[in-house]
Design an enzyme around this catalytic site. Structure first.
Site, PDB file in Angstrom:
ATOM      1  N   ASN A  82       0.938  -0.978  -0.169  1.00 25.24           N
ATOM      2  CA  ASN A  82      -0.029   0.217   0.064  1.00 25.24           C
ATOM      3  C   ASN A  82       0.999   1.393   0.041  1.00 25.24           C
ATOM      4  O   ASN A  82       1.776   1.315  -0.016  1.00 25.24           O
ATOM      5  CB  ASN A  82      -1.225  -0.263   1.609  1.00 25.24           C
ATOM      6  CG  ASN A  82      -2.369   0.500   1.330  1.00 25.24           C
ATOM      7  OD1 ASN A  82      -2.331   1.993   0.674  1.00 25.24           O
ATOM      8  ND2 ASN A  82      -3.571   0.316   1.264  1.00 25.24           N
ATOM      9  N   HIS A 113      21.373   4.851  12.877  1.00 22.26           N
ATOM     10  CA  HIS A 113      22.475   5.492  14.434  1.00 22.26           C
ATOM     11  C   HIS A 113      22.433   4.608  15.806  1.00 22.26           C
ATOM     12  O   HIS A 113      21.226   4.252  15.964  1.00 22.26           O
ATOM     13  CB  HIS A 113      22.166   6.883  14.632  1.00 22.26           C
ATOM     14  CG  HIS A 113      22.236   7.540  13.540  1.00 22.26           C
ATOM     15  ND1 HIS A 113      23.533   8.138  12.846  1.00 22.26           N
ATOM     16  CD2 HIS A 113      20.519   8.097  13.125  1.00 22.26           C
ATOM     17  CE1 HIS A 113      22.668   9.376  12.268  1.00 22.26           C
ATOM     18  NE2 HIS A 113      21.224   9.329  11.743  1.00 22.26           N
TER      19      HIS A 113
END
Length: 182
Positions: A82, A113
């Site tokens: 979608n 990170h």
């Protein structure tokens, strides 16, 4: 007709902006998709990206990135994705055949990170992600690094999947937990 032209121009624009050169297969695209990175993206047969008359159809785009030269994103056959989907791979993400993915879903094989302040700008840790055959992923789901989702399982709307999921279960919540066997 006017709506179709508007969306078609956006689809073309994002295809033109994409910089990934290692793409195999041809998905049916009904929503803008930006495909970036030095890695490889493989689409199986009958892959659909975007759904008309679904949220984010006119306002968002989907983002696929195989960041490094050895990064790989594999999307199997008969997969329906979608609108507003994002997948970012530093190593490998595999989506098996017959998977359904809802609106605004994210799949990441890395942390983005590292947590420690002194290492935040260094390469994040990544682990493969595997979505099994015939999995149904609801809307607003996030799937994180190292997760394997067993075949036929369902991931409920809004779930954050931080650990692997066995076959034939429904999981929900933050973090996602097994709710029941299917």
């Amino acid at each position: 007709m006017k709506n179709f032209l508007f969306v078609w121009l956006r689809i073309f624009k994002y295809k033109w902006l994409s910089n990934c050169k290692r793409i195999e297969g041809y998905p049916s695209v009904f929503h803008p998709v930006l495909i970036n990175g030095k890695g490889k993206v493989i689409f199986g047969k009958n892959v659909q990206i975007g759904v008309i008359n679904s949220p984010y159809y006119y306002s968002h785009y989907s983002y696929i990135e195989a960041r490094h030269e050895n990064s790989l994103i594999e999307i199997g056959n008969n997969v329906s994705i979608n609108n507003a989907f994002s997948v970012v791979s530093f190593s490998k993400i595999s989506i098996a055949d017959d998977v359904l993915i809802g609106v605004n879903c994210s799949i990441l094989d890395n942390d983005g990170h590292q947590l420690s302040p002194e290492n935040r700008k260094s390469e994040p840790i990544s682990e493969h992600v595997l979505i099994g055959k015939n999995v149904f992923i609801g809307n607003n789901v996030t799937i994180l690094k190292g997760v394997e989702i067993g075949k036929n399982s369902v991931i409920a709307n809004g779930a954050v999947v931080t650990s692997s999921v066995p076959e034939n279960v429904l999981v929900a919540g933050v973090p996602a937990k097994i709710i029941k066997q299917l």
